[in-house]
Write a protein that holds these residues in place. Structure first.
Motif, PDB file in Angstrom:
ATOM      1  N   TYR A 112      -6.355  -7.120 -21.497  1.00  0.00           N
ATOM      2  CA  TYR A 112      -7.512  -6.695 -21.023  1.00  0.00           C
ATOM      3  C   TYR A 112      -8.469  -6.097 -22.387  1.00  0.00           C
ATOM      4  O   TYR A 112      -7.956  -6.544 -23.346  1.00  0.00           O
ATOM      5  CB  TYR A 112      -7.205  -5.016 -20.698  1.00  0.00           C
ATOM      6  CG  TYR A 112      -6.702  -3.947 -21.495  1.00  0.00           C
ATOM      7  CD1 TYR A 112      -7.555  -3.154 -22.137  1.00  0.00           C
ATOM      8  CD2 TYR A 112      -5.332  -3.893 -21.746  1.00  0.00           C
ATOM      9  CE1 TYR A 112      -7.131  -2.079 -22.839  1.00  0.00           C
ATOM     10  CE2 TYR A 112      -4.999  -2.894 -22.509  1.00  0.00           C
ATOM     11  CZ  TYR A 112      -5.759  -1.997 -23.269  1.00  0.00           C
ATOM     12  OH  TYR A 112      -5.394  -1.199 -23.943  1.00  0.00           O
ATOM     13  N   TYR A 121     -15.830  -5.773 -20.885  1.00  0.00           N
ATOM     14  CA  TYR A 121     -16.190  -6.574 -19.970  1.00  0.00           C
ATOM     15  C   TYR A 121     -17.460  -7.546 -20.530  1.00  0.00           C
ATOM     16  O   TYR A 121     -18.409  -6.975 -20.556  1.00  0.00           O
ATOM     17  CB  TYR A 121     -16.582  -5.968 -18.718  1.00  0.00           C
ATOM     18  CG  TYR A 121     -17.351  -6.627 -17.587  1.00  0.00           C
ATOM     19  CD1 TYR A 121     -16.914  -7.670 -16.927  1.00  0.00           C
ATOM     20  CD2 TYR A 121     -18.722  -6.200 -17.245  1.00  0.00           C
ATOM     21  CE1 TYR A 121     -17.603  -8.385 -16.086  1.00  0.00           C
ATOM     22  CE2 TYR A 121     -19.559  -7.069 -16.506  1.00  0.00           C
ATOM     23  CZ  TYR A 121     -18.904  -8.150 -15.915  1.00  0.00           C
ATOM     24  OH  TYR A 121     -19.740  -8.740 -15.060  1.00  0.00           O
ATOM     25  N   GLU A 150     -19.219 -11.590 -19.133  1.00  0.00           N
ATOM     26  CA  GLU A 150     -18.720 -12.953 -18.615  1.00  0.00           C
ATOM     27  C   GLU A 150     -18.423 -13.882 -19.361  1.00  0.00           C
ATOM     28  O   GLU A 150     -17.289 -14.721 -19.135  1.00  0.00           O
ATOM     29  CB  GLU A 150     -20.266 -13.340 -17.780  1.00  0.00           C
ATOM     30  CG  GLU A 150     -20.488 -12.321 -16.511  1.00  0.00           C
ATOM     31  CD  GLU A 150     -21.807 -13.079 -16.119  1.00  0.00           C
ATOM     32  OE1 GLU A 150     -22.155 -14.221 -16.254  1.00  0.00           O
ATOM     33  OE2 GLU A 150     -22.351 -12.068 -15.207  1.00  0.00           O
ATOM     34  N   ASN A 192     -16.354 -13.405 -22.294  1.00  0.00           N
ATOM     35  CA  ASN A 192     -15.054 -13.130 -22.508  1.00  0.00           C
ATOM     36  C   ASN A 192     -14.190 -13.481 -21.358  1.00  0.00           C
ATOM     37  O   ASN A 192     -13.039 -14.080 -21.570  1.00  0.00           O
ATOM     38  CB  ASN A 192     -14.887 -11.633 -22.864  1.00  0.00           C
ATOM     39  CG  ASN A 192     -15.506 -11.122 -24.158  1.00  0.00           C
ATOM     40  OD1 ASN A 192     -15.785 -12.026 -24.932  1.00  0.00           O
ATOM     41  ND2 ASN A 192     -15.847  -9.960 -24.354  1.00  0.00           N
ATOM     42  N   LEU A 193     -14.664 -13.404 -19.994  1.00  0.00           N
ATOM     43  CA  LEU A 193     -13.965 -13.473 -18.824  1.00  0.00           C
ATOM     44  C   LEU A 193     -13.477 -15.136 -18.666  1.00  0.00           C
ATOM     45  O   LEU A 193     -12.610 -15.544 -18.155  1.00  0.00           O
ATOM     46  CB  LEU A 193     -14.389 -13.039 -17.766  1.00  0.00           C
ATOM     47  CG  LEU A 193     -14.560 -11.375 -17.436  1.00  0.00           C
ATOM     48  CD1 LEU A 193     -15.280 -11.331 -16.268  1.00  0.00           C
ATOM     49  CD2 LEU A 193     -13.292 -11.108 -17.366  1.00  0.00           C
ATOM     50  N   ARG A 194     -14.561 -15.942 -18.997  1.00  0.00           N
ATOM     51  CA  ARG A 194     -14.483 -17.378 -19.011  1.00  0.00           C
ATOM     52  C   ARG A 194     -13.473 -17.846 -20.019  1.00  0.00           C
ATOM     53  O   ARG A 194     -12.722 -18.736 -19.512  1.00  0.00           O
ATOM     54  CB  ARG A 194     -15.760 -18.120 -19.350  1.00  0.00           C
ATOM     55  CG  ARG A 194     -16.868 -17.963 -18.253  1.00  0.00           C
ATOM     56  CD  ARG A 194     -18.111 -19.070 -18.587  1.00  0.00           C
ATOM     57  NE  ARG A 194     -19.098 -18.623 -17.513  1.00  0.00           N
ATOM     58  CZ  ARG A 194     -20.209 -17.703 -17.708  1.00  0.00           C
ATOM     59  NH1 ARG A 194     -20.362 -17.227 -18.675  1.00  0.00           N
ATOM     60  NH2 ARG A 194     -21.002 -17.579 -16.642  1.00  0.00           N
ATOM     61  N   LEU A 211     -18.236 -17.479 -12.804  1.00  0.00           N
ATOM     62  CA  LEU A 211     -17.162 -17.731 -13.652  1.00  0.00           C
ATOM     63  C   LEU A 211     -16.334 -19.403 -13.330  1.00  0.00           C
ATOM     64  O   LEU A 211     -15.968 -19.825 -14.355  1.00  0.00           O
ATOM     65  CB  LEU A 211     -16.090 -16.777 -13.598  1.00  0.00           C
ATOM     66  CG  LEU A 211     -16.359 -15.342 -13.838  1.00  0.00           C
ATOM     67  CD1 LEU A 211     -15.298 -14.445 -13.620  1.00  0.00           C
ATOM     68  CD2 LEU A 211     -16.832 -15.481 -15.393  1.00  0.00           C
ATOM     69  N   LEU A 259      -8.566  -9.743 -11.063  1.00  0.00           N
ATOM     70  CA  LEU A 259      -9.283  -9.200 -12.181  1.00  0.00           C
ATOM     71  C   LEU A 259      -9.808  -7.833 -11.703  1.00  0.00           C
ATOM     72  O   LEU A 259     -10.504  -7.746 -10.567  1.00  0.00           O
ATOM     73  CB  LEU A 259     -10.521 -10.152 -12.318  1.00  0.00           C
ATOM     74  CG  LEU A 259     -11.636  -9.797 -13.314  1.00  0.00           C
ATOM     75  CD1 LEU A 259     -10.941  -9.703 -14.742  1.00  0.00           C
ATOM     76  CD2 LEU A 259     -12.608 -10.641 -13.413  1.00  0.00           C
ATOM     77  N   LEU A 282     -12.130  -4.854 -12.462  1.00  0.00           N
ATOM     78  CA  LEU A 282     -13.419  -4.332 -13.343  1.00  0.00           C
ATOM     79  C   LEU A 282     -13.540  -2.763 -13.214  1.00  0.00           C
ATOM     80  O   LEU A 282     -13.734  -2.387 -12.004  1.00  0.00           O
ATOM     81  CB  LEU A 282     -14.506  -5.157 -13.254  1.00  0.00           C
ATOM     82  CG  LEU A 282     -14.568  -6.642 -13.357  1.00  0.00           C
ATOM     83  CD1 LEU A 282     -15.818  -7.470 -12.709  1.00  0.00           C
ATOM     84  CD2 LEU A 282     -13.849  -7.152 -14.487  1.00  0.00           C
ATOM     85  N   ALA A 289     -12.384  -5.150 -18.411  1.00  0.00           N
ATOM     86  CA  ALA A 289     -11.729  -5.954 -17.553  1.00  0.00           C
ATOM     87  C   ALA A 289     -10.433  -6.076 -17.937  1.00  0.00           C
ATOM     88  O   ALA A 289      -9.750  -6.181 -18.968  1.00  0.00           O
ATOM     89  CB  ALA A 289     -12.553  -7.401 -17.661  1.00  0.00           C
ATOM     90  N   LEU A 297      -7.006  -8.414 -16.650  1.00  0.00           N
ATOM     91  CA  LEU A 297      -6.387  -9.707 -15.837  1.00  0.00           C
ATOM     92  C   LEU A 297      -5.300  -9.185 -15.502  1.00  0.00           C
ATOM     93  O   LEU A 297      -4.145  -8.936 -16.608  1.00  0.00           O
ATOM     94  CB  LEU A 297      -6.653 -10.659 -16.841  1.00  0.00           C
ATOM     95  CG  LEU A 297      -6.688 -11.959 -15.806  1.00  0.00           C
ATOM     96  CD1 LEU A 297      -7.546 -12.407 -14.973  1.00  0.00           C
ATOM     97  CD2 LEU A 297      -6.470 -13.192 -17.107  1.00  0.00           C
TER      98      LEU A 297
END
Length: 389
Positions: A322, A325, A327, A329-331, A360, A370, A372, A381, A383
């Motif tokens: 975690y 948040y 986008e 970082n999430l990719r 994503l 995920l 959020l 975020a 995971l």
């Protein structure tokens, strides 16, 4: 618009000829592709009541997902839509066991039948003669014998029984009514008509319950993870102000109330994220549920809970990474863990899960959830791997 049944229709459907027609039509496929052939077949089998037979077969199939042993019952479309699922109606009826009960909006009798199984005496009334005729048939099929009379819910015909009501929340055009004054009958009118009487009034779970200061208890009920209804109780053994009751089709059930402890610690996120049942959230009992299971909140204004051991019998989310948040970082995170199938849960952030998933473009061979949310003013975020505990 739903088919409008007549008393003549009900009389036919209850007759030997009607039963035979329903039995013969029950095997029709009733799909979009076969619609023309199906309608022609029903007209051939029951020429004078084809529409009533066809509608009854269709509603009977729909009822199987909601009501137990109701295959031979009669419904209108609106009545089936408003009827409580059997397990929910049975739970509510259990609080009325051994009492004299008057269901003042009994409709086709779905709730009344469960009441009649456990009540000392059961009375049902409705203004709609067609629905009353259907209720007589359904009660007979269910093997119970409530007294049924035609009466206006706002003009009492009983004296001392517990009053049960389920006001209609849609108008004649099918539009949803949000204001209690627009319910049929109006909520305040019901309360005034039965002043001093014990009451059980079924409502939509999204209702603003502050409009019912007369209610001793507000109970939210869910079934298999879906919040089905709220019930406003006056009297009838009410000892708490708010209650969440969680039912399962396998017979399991539990409840949490505002009388339970609600003191919980504040810690960093634990090993698991827990999304409480919707009945708990809508009843405002998230902290009480957390205290029961040794959990704590990620943020005092957000319903997600966290802890190191999840409650048994739920779908919980084990955290393996975690952070803040974004986008970007999430990719990176999804690529790192080879995630291709991604469930996205959101609370407290203005994020559209479907739009985010498209951005994503996860392409890996693994799956994850995920979560959020917001902690303080910051988006976070998590995971996770979903698991049934």
């Amino acid at each position: 618009m739903p088919y409008q049944f007549t008393l003549d229709d009900v009389a036919f459907l209850r007759s030997g000829a009607g039963s035979a027609a329903l039995a013969e039509c029950s095997s029709l496929p009733l799909t979009d592709k076969t619609r023309i052939a199906d309608v022609a077949a029903v007209r051939r089998i029951a020429p004078d009541h084809a529409a009533a037979v066809l509608e009854t077969v269709v509603l009977g199939r729909k009822s199987s997902a909601k009501l137990d042993s109701a295959g031979s019952w009669l419904f209108t479309g609106d009545a089936l839509q408003q009827a409580s699922a059997t397990l929910v109606a049975r739970h509510r009826a259990s609080r009325l066991a051994g009492r004299d009960v008057h269901d003042v909006t009994c409709s086709v009798g779905a709730d009344l039948i469960e009441i009649a199984r456990v009540a000392s005496r059961a009375l049902g009334s409705d203004l709609d003669e067609v629905r009353l005729a259907m209720a007589r048939h359904n009660a007979s099929e269910a093997g119970v014998s409530p007294v049924l009379v035609r009466a206006d819910a706002l003009r009492p015909v009983s004296r001392s029984s517990v009053v049960v009501a389920d006001p209609a929340r849609r108008d004649s055009a099918g539009r949803r009514a949000w204001k209690p004054a627009d319910f049929l009958p109006p909520l305040d009118g019901l309360v005034e008509a039965y002043a001093g009487r014990e009451l059980s009034v079924k409502c939509a779970p999204g209702l603003d319950f502050s409009i019912a200061p007369w209610a001793d208890e507000v109970e939210l009920v869910s079934l298999d993870g879906h919040v089905r209804e709220a019930c406003l109780w006056r009297g009838v053994g009410s000892t708490v102000s708010r209650r969440a009751t969680v039912l399962r089709s396998d017979g399991a059930q539990w409840t949490v109330t505002d009388a339970d402890p609600d003191e919980i610690p504040m810690h960093e996120p634990g090993e698991w994220i827990v999304d409480p049942d919707g009945a708990v959230v809508r009843a405002g009992l998230v902290r009480h549920y957390a205290a029961r299971h040794g959990l704590w909140q990620l943020d005092e204004r957000i319903a997600y809970l966290t802890g190191d051991v999840p409650p048994p019998g739920i779908r919980a989310f084990r955290v393996f990474e975690y952070g803040p948040y974004s986008e970007k970082n999430l990719r990176v995170l999804l690529k790192k863990h080879d995630i291709g199938r991604l469930e996205i849960l959101v609370r407290g952030l203005d994020v559209d899960p479907d739009a985010l998933r498209r951005k994503l473009k996860p392409r890996g061979g693994e799956e994850a959830t995920l979560v959020l949310t917001r902690i303080g003013r910051s988006g976070v975020a998590f995971l996770c791997r979903a698991k049934l505990t």
